[in-house]
Design a protein around this motif. Structure first.
Motif, short mmCIF file in Angstrom:
data_model
loop_
_atom_site.label_atom_id
_atom_site.label_comp_id
_atom_site.label_asym_id
_atom_site.label_seq_id
_atom_site.Cartn_x
_atom_site.Cartn_y
_atom_site.Cartn_z
N ASN A 29 0.82 -1.21 0.00
CA ASN A 29 0.00 0.00 0.00
C ASN A 29 0.86 1.26 0.00
OD1 ASN A 29 -2.60 -1.26 0.14
ND2 ASN A 29 -2.18 -1.76 2.27
N TYR A 30 2.14 1.10 0.38
CA TYR A 30 3.03 2.25 0.53
C TYR A 30 4.24 2.21 -0.39
CZ TYR A 30 0.38 2.40 4.90
OH TYR A 30 -0.63 2.41 5.83
N PHE A 31 4.66 1.00 -0.81
CA PHE A 31 5.86 0.84 -1.63
C PHE A 31 5.57 -0.09 -2.80
CE2 PHE A 31 7.38 1.79 2.65
CZ PHE A 31 8.35 2.75 2.42
N PRO A 32 6.29 0.09 -3.90
CA PRO A 32 6.09 -0.79 -5.06
C PRO A 32 6.37 -2.25 -4.76
CG PRO A 32 7.33 1.18 -5.68
CD PRO A 32 7.26 1.17 -4.19
N SER A 33 7.30 -2.51 -3.83
CA SER A 33 7.66 -3.90 -3.53
C SER A 33 8.13 -4.00 -2.09
CB SER A 33 8.77 -4.39 -4.45
OG SER A 33 9.99 -3.70 -4.18
N ALA A 41 13.52 1.15 4.87
CA ALA A 41 13.29 1.09 6.31
C ALA A 41 14.56 0.77 7.09
CB ALA A 41 12.22 0.04 6.62
N THR A 42 15.43 -0.02 6.50
CA THR A 42 16.63 -0.47 7.23
C THR A 42 17.48 0.68 7.75
OG1 THR A 42 16.67 -2.58 6.04
CG2 THR A 42 18.73 -1.86 7.08
N PRO A 43 17.90 1.63 6.91
CA PRO A 43 18.71 2.74 7.46
C PRO A 43 17.95 3.61 8.46
CG PRO A 43 18.12 3.16 5.15
CD PRO A 43 17.76 1.75 5.45
N ALA A 44 16.62 3.70 8.32
CA ALA A 44 15.83 4.48 9.28
C ALA A 44 15.91 3.83 10.66
CB ALA A 44 14.38 4.57 8.81
N PHE A 45 15.80 2.50 10.72
CA PHE A 45 15.93 1.79 11.99
C PHE A 45 17.37 1.85 12.52
CE2 PHE A 45 11.91 -0.40 10.86
CZ PHE A 45 11.26 -0.30 12.08
N LEU A 46 18.34 1.64 11.64
CA LEU A 46 19.73 1.59 12.08
C LEU A 46 20.27 2.95 12.51
CD1 LEU A 46 21.30 -0.96 9.55
CD2 LEU A 46 20.59 -1.33 11.93
N SER A 47 19.51 4.00 12.24
CA SER A 47 19.92 5.32 12.72
C SER A 47 19.82 5.42 14.24
CB SER A 47 19.07 6.42 12.07
OG SER A 47 17.72 6.34 12.52
N PHE A 48 19.08 4.48 14.87
CA PHE A 48 19.00 4.49 16.34
C PHE A 48 19.07 3.10 16.95
CE2 PHE A 48 14.65 4.59 14.69
CZ PHE A 48 14.03 3.55 15.38
N CYS A 49 18.89 2.03 16.16
CA CYS A 49 18.91 0.66 16.67
C CYS A 49 20.28 0.01 16.48
CB CYS A 49 17.85 -0.20 15.98
SG CYS A 49 16.16 0.26 16.37
N GLN A 50 20.55 -1.00 17.31
CA GLN A 50 21.79 -1.77 17.15
C GLN A 50 21.70 -2.72 15.97
OE1 GLN A 50 24.46 -1.14 19.42
NE2 GLN A 50 23.01 0.52 19.82
N HIS A 275 -9.14 10.21 -1.76
CA HIS A 275 -7.80 10.33 -2.34
C HIS A 275 -6.96 9.07 -2.25
CE1 HIS A 275 -7.99 14.75 -2.88
NE2 HIS A 275 -8.76 14.72 -1.82
N GLY A 276 -7.33 8.09 -1.42
CA GLY A 276 -6.45 6.95 -1.22
C GLY A 276 -5.22 7.36 -0.43
N PHE A 277 -4.15 6.55 -0.54
CA PHE A 277 -2.92 6.87 0.18
C PHE A 277 -2.20 8.04 -0.48
CE2 PHE A 277 1.73 6.35 0.53
CZ PHE A 277 1.86 6.56 1.89
#
Length: 386
Positions: A29-33, A41-50, A275-277
Motif C-alpha cells: 500500500n506504501y511501496f512498489p515492492s 526502512a533499514t537505514p531508518a531503523f539503524l539510525s538508532f537501533c543496534q 484520495h487513497g494513500f
C-alpha cells in the motif's frame, strides 16, 4: 508510527534490537515492492537501533483468509494470533534471542503472546495499542449479521484469554491512556501498567496554514474498520443535511485501501474526494478548515486526532475519538455525539469569529506540545524497561 517513535525514544536510554514482522500485502500500500520497503526502512531503523531484521508473512488470497477465519473458529487461538504464528517467524525470533541475549523483550501486540515459550527467564514488556479484546467484543455487540457477531464474540473471548495469560507473565504493560489503564485493571488486578500516551514529533517543521472556508478533512487508513465505519456514517447520516445548510462545503478523505462500498457512496457527491494513500499530507492540513473525526469504535488514543491538533486544525470529534486525550470541549475542540450534533457543530463554526477559531486551534496545539511530545513521553517510557 507509535511503535517506531517509541523505539526511537527508547534507544536514547537503552540498546535496542528489532525484529519486524511484515505483511507484503500491507507494505504494497506504501511501496512498489517489499524489497524496496525493506531497503528504505533499514537505514531508518539503524539510525538508532543496534540491529534490525525483517520477517515476511506471505499475503493471503481472499479464499485463504476466509478458510483461515473459519479454521480459527475451531482453534483455541484468536485469528490474529493464528495468523502471526508460523515457523519462519518463530525461527527468526529464536535466532534473535540467542544472538542478542536481551535483558528485556518488547512485544508490540497481544498476538505475539503465541511465542511466550521462547522467552523463558526474560523480562517482558507488552505494548497495548488498544484493548484488543474489548474492541472485538464491542464489534460483536454492534454487529447485525449473526455470523459476524458469532465470530467476533468467539475471537474476543480468545483474545481476552490470551490477555489474561500475558498479564501473569509480562513484567510491565504499556497503555495509551489513564482510561485504558483503568479498564485493564478492572479486568486484571495487580498488573504493572505504565501510561505511555501516543505522541507527536514536535521537532518537525510546522505547517504554514491557509485554511479554505468549508473545506473538511479526514485522514486515516480505510482498511481499518473504525475509520471506514466513521466515513460511512458521516457520508450517509451527516453529509446530506450538512449540504442543505452549507452547500459550499467539501470533504477530502485521505487513506489507503478504501472499501468498494465507500468508494460508491463517495462517488455520489461531487464535493467529496476520496484520495487513497498520499505520500505528503501537509497540503491537506494547510488548507483544511475543519478536521472531522466521527470515529465511534477503537481503543487507545487516536493519532489522527493528535496530528490534527498539532497542525492547528480545528477539530470536530465524537467522544470515543477523544478517549484518553486530555482535551476539553470548546477549549481544545468541538464535540459532536450524533449526526445532528455534527451538522450543528460544523454549521455553527461558520458563524464563529476568526479569533475564536484561532484561540481553540492555538490551545489544542499548545496541549499537544505540553503533554504529547515524544521527547517528554520517552522519559516515562524508559522507566518501564529498567
Amino acid at each position: 508510527m507509535r511503535s517506531f517513535n517509541l523505539m526511537k525514544q527508547l534507544a536514547i536510554y537503552h540498546d535496542v534490537n528489532v525484529v519486524c514482522v511484515v505483511q507484503e500485502s500491507v507494505v504494497k500500500n506504501y511501496f512498489p515492492s517489499l524489497e524496496e520497503a525493506i531497503e528504505k526502512a533499514t537505514p531508518a531503523f539503524l539510525s538508532f537501533c543496534q540491529s534490525v531484521s525483517f520477517v515476511s508473512i506471505r499475503s493471503q488470497r481472499r479464499y485463504e483468509k476466509k478458510a483461515n477465519l473459519i479454521k480459527s473458529l475451531f482453534s483455541t487461538k484468536s485469528y490474529a494470533a493464528s495468523r502471526l504464528e508460523n515457523k519462519v517467524t518463530r525461527d527468526a525470533i529464536k535466532k534473535a534471542v540467542m544472538n542478542v541475549k536481551p535483558d528485556v523483550i518488547h512485544l508490540d501486540t497481544v498476538a505475539a503472546g503465541v511465542y511466550l515459550p521462547l522467552f523463558e527467564d526474560i523480562d517482558l514488556v507488552l505494548n497495548h495499542h488498544n484493548i484488543e479484546s474489548e474492541m472485538m467484543l464491542r464489534r460483536a455487540r454492534e454487529a447485525s449479521n449473526f455470523l459476524l457477531k458469532t465470530i467476533c464474540y468467539l475471537d474476543g473471548f480468545k483474545i481476552r484469554m490470551l490477555e489474561k495469560k500475558l498479564f501473569s507473565k509480562v513484567k510491565n504493560h504499556l497503555v495509551c491512556s489513564d482510561l485504558d489503564k483503568m479498564r485493564f485493571l478492572s479486568l486484571f488486578q495487580g498488573a504493572n501498567i505504565f501510561v505511555v500516551p501516543n505522541g507527536i514529533d514536535c521537532t518537525l517543521p510546522s505547517i504554514d496554514r491557509s485554511p479554505v472556508h468549508g473545506k473538511l478533512l479526514f485522514i486515516g487508513g480505510l482498511d481499518w474498520y473504525p475509520n471506514s465505519d466513521a466515513m460511512r456514517f458521516f457520508l450517509k447520516s451527516v453529509w446530506p443535511d450538512l449540504n442543505k445548510i452549507m452547500p459550499e462545503v467539501t470533504l477530502d478523505i485521505v487513506g489507503k485501501c478504501p472499501p468498494s462500498d465507500l468508494i460508491e457512496i463517495a462517488s455520489a457527491y461531487t464535493n467529496v474526494k476520496l484520495h487513497g494513500f498520499v505520500d505528503d499530507i501537509s497540503g491537506f492540513y494547510k488548507e483544511a478548515w475543519i478536521y472531522i473525526c466521527p470515529i465511534m469504535d477503537g481503543g487507545g488514543t487516536k493519532l489522527k486526532v493528535l496530528d490534527a491538533m498539532a497542525n492547528g486544525v480545528l477539530l470536530v470529534a465524537h467522544p470515543i475519538a477523544m478517549e484518553g486525550i486530555d482535551a476539553v470541549p470548546d477549549e481544545h475542540f468541538k464535540l459532536a455525539d450524533s449526526a445532528h450534533e455534527f451538522v450543528a457543530a460544523i454549521s455553527a463554526i461558520k458563524n464563529t469569529t476568526a479569533n475564536q477559531i484561532k484561540s481553540i486551534e492555538h490551545a489544542a496545539k499548545t496541549l499537544i506540545q505540553e503533554k504529547y511530545d515524544y521527547e517528554k513521553i520517552g522519559k516515562v517510557l524508559s522507566s518501564a524497561y529498567l
